[in-house]
Structure formats: C-alpha cells, structure tokens
Design an enzyme around this catalytic site. Structure first.
Site, PDB file in Angstrom:
ATOM      1  N   HIS A  84       0.867  -1.188   0.000  1.00 44.83           N
ATOM      2  CA  HIS A  84       0.000   0.000   0.000  1.00 44.83           C
ATOM      3  C   HIS A  84       0.899   1.231   0.000  1.00 44.83           C
ATOM      4  O   HIS A  84       1.197   1.802   1.043  1.00 44.83           O
ATOM      5  CB  HIS A  84      -0.903  -0.015   1.233  1.00 44.83           C
ATOM      6  CG  HIS A  84      -1.956   1.050   1.223  1.00 44.83           C
ATOM      7  ND1 HIS A  84      -3.160   0.893   1.873  1.00 44.83           N
ATOM      8  CD2 HIS A  84      -1.996   2.290   0.671  1.00 44.83           C
ATOM      9  CE1 HIS A  84      -3.886   1.985   1.711  1.00 44.83           C
ATOM     10  NE2 HIS A  84      -3.196   2.848   0.986  1.00 44.83           N
ATOM     11  N   GLU A  89      -2.694  -1.739  -3.071  1.00 37.57           N
ATOM     12  CA  GLU A  89      -3.761  -0.960  -2.471  1.00 37.57           C
ATOM     13  C   GLU A  89      -3.453   0.530  -2.588  1.00 37.57           C
ATOM     14  O   GLU A  89      -2.279   0.924  -2.590  1.00 37.57           O
ATOM     15  CB  GLU A  89      -3.915  -1.300  -0.979  1.00 37.57           C
ATOM     16  CG  GLU A  89      -4.217  -2.743  -0.688  1.00 37.57           C
ATOM     17  CD  GLU A  89      -4.320  -3.018   0.801  1.00 37.57           C
ATOM     18  OE1 GLU A  89      -4.893  -4.060   1.169  1.00 37.57           O
ATOM     19  OE2 GLU A  89      -3.825  -2.190   1.599  1.00 37.57           O
ATOM     20  N   HIS A 112      -7.931  -6.005   7.587  1.00 38.48           N
ATOM     21  CA  HIS A 112      -7.688  -4.986   8.609  1.00 38.48           C
ATOM     22  C   HIS A 112      -7.885  -5.582  10.000  1.00 38.48           C
ATOM     23  O   HIS A 112      -8.971  -6.018  10.363  1.00 38.48           O
ATOM     24  CB  HIS A 112      -8.575  -3.751   8.466  1.00 38.48           C
ATOM     25  CG  HIS A 112      -7.941  -2.536   9.108  1.00 38.48           C
ATOM     26  ND1 HIS A 112      -7.038  -1.727   8.444  1.00 38.48           N
ATOM     27  CD2 HIS A 112      -8.036  -2.022  10.338  1.00 38.48           C
ATOM     28  CE1 HIS A 112      -6.638  -0.752   9.233  1.00 38.48           C
ATOM     29  NE2 HIS A 112      -7.221  -0.913  10.408  1.00 38.48           N
TER      30      HIS A 112
END
Length: 243
Positions: free
Chosen positions: A43, A70, A190
C-alpha cells in the site's frame, strides 16, 4: 480456498526508520511466497513512509503469486498501476496523511468516479476490489459500479470480537452473503489476527482472500516468519472433528 496475502508495509516501515536496506523488502516478499503465502500486498502512500513507489517496481518481477496493490486512486497511483499491471488493485479511500485505513468507500457518493477508475483498471486486465464497510447499500452500489470484488473492512469486527464474537461477525455474514448473491467476490482485511481469523473464515468460507500485515509481521517477531505464515494459513481451514 481462502488465500493469504501478506502485506509487507511494516517491513518497509522498519527499514525506513534506519535507512539502508535492512530488512530487505524484496527478500521478505520472496520468503513469504516460499513459506506459503499466496499473495503479496503493498500500500504505497503519497509520503512513501513505508512502501515506496520504487519498491513496487522492484517487486514487480519478484512476486510470482498474486500481486495486490492498495491505494487511493490519485493520478500518481493510477499511473503506477498502468505501468505495473498487478494481479489486483484494491481501492482504498485514504487521505494523504492517514496513519492506516479506517473506513471504506462511500460507493453511493463516489459512484461515478469509482466507475471510471474501475473501468480503466479492468481495461488493463487488472482485477479490481473496492474497500467497503459491511453496509448493504454500499455493497449494492459497489455491484452497480462493476467492480470484480469488494474487500470488507474488518477493523470493527476485530474490535467487537474481543467482547462478543457472535455480534461482531453478524453484519459481516450478511454483507458477504449479499455480495455473493450480487456476483461479487469477497476479500477481507484490517486487524485480522491469530485470534479472530479462523472464526471469520468458518462463518464466511467463501472469502477469496485475506490481506494481513501488522499482526502477522508482529507475530513473526516472536515466532519467525515461516512459522507465522503457517499459523495464519492454518486459520484458513475448517476445524478438524474431535476423535
């Protein structure tokens, strides 16, 4: 089978804290795959405080499993995806100064923008996933956008799991059922860890992929990377019947 994608951002955070190339982000990605991870997630953020855009280019030829990138689809991010063409892009609505992801997309308000971005990435042959909360209206709008998958934001699940796991999982089961019925693939990520991952899996066994970074890398400090990846993969199995 639910795939495990290891988010290696925290490895880059540790490297960047000291400078140099220890730990080596590329070697860790190679090792994660050798130890059984079915994917690598990164990410990159605008301030490049952990994964840098240069890391993404270096990883391109080293990720032999699934490469999941991401990010918030800014012009710079879109340009990166055009050049890398990863297996999957996960759209996350992070502000430029976000410490970590804390909510999913409002796919109703941003429907037109997301539709354009998703269509652009799909035209490149890149599978798209949109990071969303377990909200039925948001998931229906995601389906109308034309995304291939959604990624359920599991932060609230992890938080509630400690207090009441049945209550924690309930909205996610309903959200995942709805997505499945709409023809969407379901990912999740997450704050998933060795305590809450198997419960998520046994209740939603059709999850395509989980992306896990912070907890997995933290556990690896004690258990070692190979044993940790095996432990997380073991969570993605149905419990064995007792004799």
């Amino acid at each position: 089978m639910t795939k495990l994608s290891v988010n290696i951002n925290k490895i880059a955070t540790l490297r960047n804290a000291r400078g140099g190339n220890i730990p080596d982000v590329i070697k860790v990605a190679i090792d994660c795959q050798a130890f059984g991870a079915e994917g690598i997630t990164v990410h990159p953020r605008p301030d490049q405080r952990h994964i840098r855009y240069s890391d993404v280019f270096d990883l391109q030829s080293k990720v032999k499993t699934e490469f999941n990138i991401e990010g918030n689809p800014t012009p710079e991010f879109i340009s990166l995806i055009e050049k890398i063409r990863p297996s999957q892009v996960t759209l996350v609505p992070d502000s430029h100064d976000a410490i970590t992801s804390s909510s999913g997309w409002d796919t109703i308000t941003h429907k037109e923008f997301l539709s354009e971005v998703v269509s652009k990435f799909q035209s490149m042959g890149v599978r798209t996933s949109i990071f969303v909360d377990p909200n039925p209206d948001i998931i229906r709008a995601a389906s109308q956008i034309g995304t291939d998958r959604i990624e359920l934001y599991t932060g609230p699940y992890a938080e509630e799991f400690i207090k009441n796991k049945e209550k924690a999982i309930s909205p996610y089961i309903e959200a995942a059922k709805l997505a499945k019925n709409l023809g969407l693939g379901v990912n999740a990520g997450h704050d998933l860890n060795l305590d809450n991952l198997n419960y998520l899996y046994i209740n939603i066994p059709w999850i395509k992929e989980v992306s896990i970074g912070h907890s997995l890398i933290s556990d690896a400090l004690y258990m070692g990377l190979e044993k940790t990846i095996k432990a997380y993969k073991d969570c993605l199995k149905a419990p064995q019947p007792e004799d």
